[in-house]
Design a protein around this motif. Structure first.
Motif, mmCIF file in Angstrom:
data_model
loop_
_atom_site.group_PDB
_atom_site.id
_atom_site.type_symbol
_atom_site.label_atom_id
_atom_site.label_comp_id
_atom_site.label_asym_id
_atom_site.label_seq_id
_atom_site.Cartn_x
_atom_site.Cartn_y
_atom_site.Cartn_z
ATOM 1 N N GLU A 182 54.004 115.401 -14.033
ATOM 2 C CA GLU A 182 53.525 116.729 -14.423
ATOM 3 C C GLU A 182 52.052 116.898 -14.031
ATOM 4 N N LEU A 183 51.254 115.887 -14.274
ATOM 5 C CA LEU A 183 49.824 115.982 -14.009
ATOM 6 C C LEU A 183 49.517 115.979 -12.516
ATOM 7 N N VAL A 184 50.144 115.094 -11.777
ATOM 8 C CA VAL A 184 49.883 115.016 -10.337
ATOM 9 C C VAL A 184 50.343 116.294 -9.635
ATOM 10 N N LEU A 185 51.525 116.792 -9.992
ATOM 11 C CA LEU A 185 52.018 118.025 -9.370
ATOM 12 C C LEU A 185 51.139 119.221 -9.691
ATOM 13 N N SER A 186 50.436 119.170 -10.841
ATOM 14 C CA SER A 186 49.565 120.288 -11.222
ATOM 15 C C SER A 186 48.363 120.426 -10.289
ATOM 16 N N THR A 187 48.099 119.399 -9.470
ATOM 17 C CA THR A 187 46.963 119.445 -8.545
ATOM 18 C C THR A 187 47.357 119.950 -7.166
ATOM 19 N N ASN A 188 48.619 120.345 -7.010
ATOM 20 C CA ASN A 188 49.104 120.867 -5.718
ATOM 21 C C ASN A 188 48.846 119.900 -4.560
#
Length: 466
Positions: free
Chosen positions: A89-95
């Motif tokens: 969730e966190l890594v994907l939030s950085t695009n």
């Protein structure tokens, strides 16, 4: 020497040994209910933590579900679906800008991990048989990065450093913060100000030895130490150019202002500058569980995977299943309910109302911030920006006035704003779920407390003697 032991004021060692804070017995949304019956609006989300407010059923349910699965496992032996799901969730939030997440328990721990990861990065990329000389860090004066010894050494907050100065590490040095209210010279353009700060950073690299510096560390919006001071546009682009010139990493401390607080999920999104390492905390888990972490850029992640293949750092509660389940629920709610957009919208309303009510107040020097992170700096003279004497404890007393007033509200107070010793500010950082009606309440209650405080303690006839 003999004598009867004195009984402590409380069995719990509070932050202040002689002051026992009021007890909270219930909470819901943005409100706290005290033992004496008062209902207090949580205008600071604690320490900019309770981003979803209090008593969110979805978060409680997620934590309970994880309890039924597993509460704790050693992260070196096992993993849980909660920790892998949270990291994704966190890594994907950085695009795609960041590669991996490392999950621990507090902001100070996150900064300690960031320090060690930066050092290890240079060890990993140094040719076999050679020794990496990069062991220094450059941070900024009047910054705050945590209370553990490494994080405290990195920070430039005089008050928090003072008693421990003799045991702090000497491989940290500091340059000026980007604080236009106090740092921008009369007649100086923003572009010239940035150029001056970039030269100061470059000069510091050269002073300590460019090949000895592992990273430059900064808060995109300075939190507790200065009171939500955002950097001017273009500042971090210039700082990154200096870092790149000397081969150093860029570390952003977003523990207080990240994860939506600034009006974008990551504060660096507004700067257009991606850090090599980013620390996160506070709003990461909304206060429902202790959780913090670091987001690791591809440059650093690739060096680890191509080198030793492991981060030489670990903690007992790393990737704690309950903490990750709670944090994942918080971040999913923020994303699904589009709460970052509400932060931006309500933040714009809040600053407009604050300025309408307080901009002309004789003791209000500056109102600044972003998103739902706003601060008011107090001065005894608006023209000279002269701060109040520290012994007057202006910000602390305004905080008490607000908490004890007819419309009780909790604010976050700070000192040393002007030069590390003098200066007062209060911070307003309510939960992301705040409504327009509640914003109006916050501004009214805050302004009333400020006006009543100064009318009571500094009436017109004594103002000239301050």
């Amino acid at each position: 020497m003999s004598g009867k032991n004195e009984e402590p004021t409380s069995y719990l060692l509070h932050r202040h040994a002689t002051y026992i804070p009021p007890r909270v017995i219930a909470s819901s949304g943005c409100w706290l209910e005290l033992e004496d019956g008062r209902k207090v609006f949580d205008g600071s989300s604690g320490a900019a933590v309770a981003c979803l407010g209090h008593g969110n059923d979805q978060v409680k349910e997620a934590i309970n579900r994880q309890l039924d699965e597993v509460a704790y496992i050693h992260s070196g032996f096992f993993e849980s679906s909660a920790c892998t799901g949270f990291a994704k969730e966190l890594v994907l939030s950085t695009n795609g800008k960041m590669a991996q997440a490392f999950l621990i328990s507090s902001g100070s721990e996150a900064m300690e991990a960031a320090i060690k990861l930066a050092i290890q990065y240079f060890v990993e990329i140094t040719s076999p048989g050679h020794y990496s000389q990069r062991k220094r860090f450059i941070a900024r004066r009047q910054s705050y990065h945590g209370t553990t010894l490494g994080a405290l050494s990195m920070g430039g907050h005089k008050g928090r450093r003072k008693i421990y100065e003799r045991i702090l590490m000497d491989n940290f040095s500091h340059v000026s913060p980007c604080n236009p209210y106090r740092g921008l010279r009369q007649g100086e353009s923003v572009e010239a100000y940035i150029e001056r700060l970039a030269k100061e950073l470059d000069d510091e690299f050269r002073r300590v030895g460019p090949n000895t510096v592992a990273a430059f560390v900064a808060e995109p919006i300075v939190g507790a130490a200065l009171g939500f001071v955002p950097a001017v546009p273009g500042y971090f682009k210039a700082m990154k150019e200096v870092c790149d010139k000397h081969g150093a990493l860029l570390i952003f401390d977003e523990v207080m202002v990240g994860m939506g607080r600034s009006g974008t999920l990551h504060a660096w999104e507004q700067e257009g500058v991606v850090p090599d390492i980013q620390t996160i905390g506070k709003g990461l888990g909304g206060g429902y569980i202790p959780i913090s972490g670091i987001l690791i850029g591809h440059r650093v992640s690739n060096a680890l995977s191509k080198g030793t293949g492991q981060f030489a750092h670990g903690q007992t509660y790393q990737s704690h299943a309950i903490a990750c389940a709670g944090g994942l629920a918080v971040q999913q709610i923020i994303r699904k309910e589009n709460l970052v957009a509400n932060v931006s919208e309500m933040g714009n309303l809040m600053v407009r109302l604050l300025k309408e009510r307080l901009q002309s107040h004789p003791y209000v020097g500056d109102i600044r911030g972003k998103g739902l992170a706003w601060a008011i700096e107090f001065v005894q003279d608006k023209q000279s920006k002269e701060p109040f004497k520290p012994e007057l404890k202006v910000a602390e007393r305004i905080h008490r006035k607000a908490l004890e007033g007819p419309d009780p509200i909790a604010l976050y107070h700070g000192s040393g704003t002007a030069d590390g010793d003098k200066g007062d500010h209060i911070m307003i950082s309510p939960p992301f779920i705040i409504t327009e009606e509640e914003v109006e309440f916050v501004v009214k209650a805050t302004a009333n407390a400020i006006e009543e405080f100064f009318d009571e303690y500094f009436p017109l006839q004594v103002r000239a003697t301050l």
